[in-house]
Design a protein around this motif. Structure first.
Motif, PDB file in Angstrom:
ATOM      1  N   ALA A   1       0.779  -1.180  -0.022  1.00  0.00           N
ATOM      2  CA  ALA A   1       0.060  -0.055  -0.052  1.00  0.00           C
ATOM      3  C   ALA A   1       0.879   1.299  -0.025  1.00  0.00           C
ATOM      4  O   ALA A   1       0.622   2.334  -0.530  1.00  0.00           O
ATOM      5  CB  ALA A   1      -0.951  -0.056   1.111  1.00  0.00           C
ATOM      6  N   ASN A   2       1.825   1.172   0.584  1.00  0.00           N
ATOM      7  CA  ASN A   2       2.891   2.284   0.820  1.00  0.00           C
ATOM      8  C   ASN A   2       4.338   1.751   1.179  1.00  0.00           C
ATOM      9  O   ASN A   2       4.257   0.378   1.467  1.00  0.00           O
ATOM     10  CB  ASN A   2       2.327   3.673   1.872  1.00  0.00           C
ATOM     11  CG  ASN A   2       1.954   3.118   3.013  1.00  0.00           C
ATOM     12  OD1 ASN A   2       2.804   2.147   3.894  1.00  0.00           O
ATOM     13  ND2 ASN A   2       0.684   3.237   3.501  1.00  0.00           N
ATOM     14  N   ASP A   3       5.079   2.676   1.631  1.00  0.00           N
ATOM     15  CA  ASP A   3       6.633   2.242   2.231  1.00  0.00           C
ATOM     16  C   ASP A   3       6.345   1.422   3.532  1.00  0.00           C
ATOM     17  O   ASP A   3       7.427   0.807   3.973  1.00  0.00           O
ATOM     18  CB  ASP A   3       7.491   3.499   2.182  1.00  0.00           C
ATOM     19  CG  ASP A   3       7.852   3.839   0.725  1.00  0.00           C
ATOM     20  OD1 ASP A   3       7.704   3.136  -0.012  1.00  0.00           O
ATOM     21  OD2 ASP A   3       8.145   5.336   0.946  1.00  0.00           O
ATOM     22  N   SER A   4       5.240   1.773   4.254  1.00  0.00           N
ATOM     23  CA  SER A   4       5.296   1.379   5.551  1.00  0.00           C
ATOM     24  C   SER A   4       4.416  -0.040   5.844  1.00  0.00           C
ATOM     25  O   SER A   4       4.424  -0.684   6.733  1.00  0.00           O
ATOM     26  CB  SER A   4       4.605   2.321   6.404  1.00  0.00           C
ATOM     27  OG  SER A   4       5.505   3.381   6.614  1.00  0.00           O
ATOM     28  N   PHE A   5       3.346  -0.220   4.923  1.00  0.00           N
ATOM     29  CA  PHE A   5       2.383  -1.406   5.064  1.00  0.00           C
ATOM     30  C   PHE A   5       2.239  -2.186   3.680  1.00  0.00           C
ATOM     31  O   PHE A   5       2.324  -1.676   2.930  1.00  0.00           O
ATOM     32  CB  PHE A   5       1.062  -0.698   5.491  1.00  0.00           C
ATOM     33  CG  PHE A   5       0.154  -1.579   5.559  1.00  0.00           C
ATOM     34  CD1 PHE A   5       0.073  -2.586   6.804  1.00  0.00           C
ATOM     35  CD2 PHE A   5      -0.905  -2.108   4.623  1.00  0.00           C
ATOM     36  CE1 PHE A   5      -1.010  -3.446   7.063  1.00  0.00           C
ATOM     37  CE2 PHE A   5      -1.839  -3.027   4.954  1.00  0.00           C
ATOM     38  CZ  PHE A   5      -1.923  -3.899   6.122  1.00  0.00           C
TER      39      PHE A   5
END
Length: 360
Positions: A108-112
């Motif tokens: 979904a993004n760099d974190s998740f």
């Protein structure tokens, strides 16, 4: 490359292939073989002197964009101290098949991110395949852990904290009854600590070569600390496993009605030198509860304990690597029928191995 620790390094410039709408796909792999001497053997295709393929695997992956994938296929063996050696052909067909690791991933993004497929375990300090680890053989603690499982896994990272949570089939049982998690905290560039844990939420009686029924109904917890100082990496680790009495009773058909557990620990040391040379060492100890007359055991008989010593000097020059290994396992309070050798009565095992190959 797949995750790798310490002494071997993957190809920093893998083959990049443009596959149209999918974008860029990267291709890497490993081809390696070994020669071995061992003091005691058990399996019909084991011998005192052996040579075999350890890895013949190719990895294809897409690592950018919201939709990614990972495919790792080929043949492999899974050498471990204190456990009989099974040749690569038999290992591949009797464990995870010709595509042992694969998954689709939504980032979904760099974190998740979320991924689903046949996933590497979140448990323990060692990876599945020999080229991923600092030693050729995995250790005594690894023998209590699952390796690869089918399931779904969510990952989150923010600053020094990384978290993963998975719902899976545990020891590749095809019964989705395991929950596992991994939390890692990076204290500073030289120190990190990781806690992993999980277990079965149902009692399952599935049994196969890769699904030991007692371990498949266990809970397991690992604590791993990593310290880096100059050329040294030191990794102490602790492990606890437990199988509840209800599961033991069901799995053994009522022949044993007690809780079973193990407690163990180890220290991994890695020293890196100039010119592509390094040395890795591992010392472990593990103990099981129970009595010598128990009808089932998690180790080498009820109440047994064991320790191991492993030493692995390594050389790598670009794609090519070679490493030697000496390992020794000693069992105390073991039970005849649960130890080493053709009659399962020997209380020690020594191995000398040489592994060489290319990582491309």
């Amino acid at each position: 490359m797949p995750a790798m620790s310490g002494t071997l390094a993957g190809n920093v410039k893998p083959l990049k292939v443009d596959v149209g709408p999918l974008g860029s796909v990267y291709v890497t792999g490993v081809l390696s073989g070994m020669a071995m001497y061992e003091s005691n053997f058990l399996f019909p295709d084991e011998h005192r002197y052996m040579a075999d393929l350890t890895n013949g695997q190719v990895v294809v992956q897409k690592v950018d964009g919201p939709i990614q994938f990972y495919l790792q296929g080929g043949a492999y063996s899974l050498p471990a101290v204190g456990f009989p050696y099974l040749r690569a052909g038999s290992t591949t067909s009797n464990t995870f098949g010709g595509l042992p690791v694969w998954f689709l991933k939504y980032a979904a993004n760099d974190s998740f991110s979320v991924q689903a497929g046949d996933l590497p375990t979140l448990i323990g300090a060692e990876y599945a395949f020999s080229f991923q680890n600092v030693n050729i053989e995995r250790g005594l603690l690894w023998n209590q852990e699952n390796i690869i499982n089918r399931g779904v896994q969510a990952n989150y990272s923010q600053g020094p904290v990384s978290l993963s949570l998975a719902w899976s089939d545990g020891f590749f049982s095809q019964r989705y009854s395991w929950i596992t998690g991994l939390a890692t905290y990076t204290i500073d560039p030289s120190n990190s600590i990781a806690f992993s844990g999980g277990g079965s939420v149902n009692t399952e009686t599935v049994s196969s070569f890769v699904t030991p029924p007692l371990q498949n109904n266990s809970s397991i917890y690992n604590l791993v600390f990593t310290h880096t100082s100059g050329p040294w990496i030191i990794i102490p680790t602790l492990q606890y496993t437990s199988v509840p009495s209800e599961a033991v009773t069901k799995v053994t058909g009522g022949s044993l009605n007690k809780k079973l557990d193990t407690f163990g620990g180890g220290v991994y040391g890695i020293y890196t030198m100039d010119g592509g040379y390094s040395v890795a060492g591992r010392v472990e100890y593990i103990k099981a509860n129970g009595d010598r007359t128990d009808a089932a055991t998690l180790l080498y008989g009820g109440g047994s304990n064991a320790w191991s010593l492993t030493l692995t000097p390594t050389y790598q020059n670009k794609f090519y690597f070679a490493r030697a290994e000496f390992s020794y396992v000693k069992v105390n309070s073991g039970v005849v029928g649960a130890m080493f050798g053709p009659t399962l009565a020997s209380d020690s095992m020594t191995r000398v191995m040489l592994e060489t190959g290319i990582i491309f």
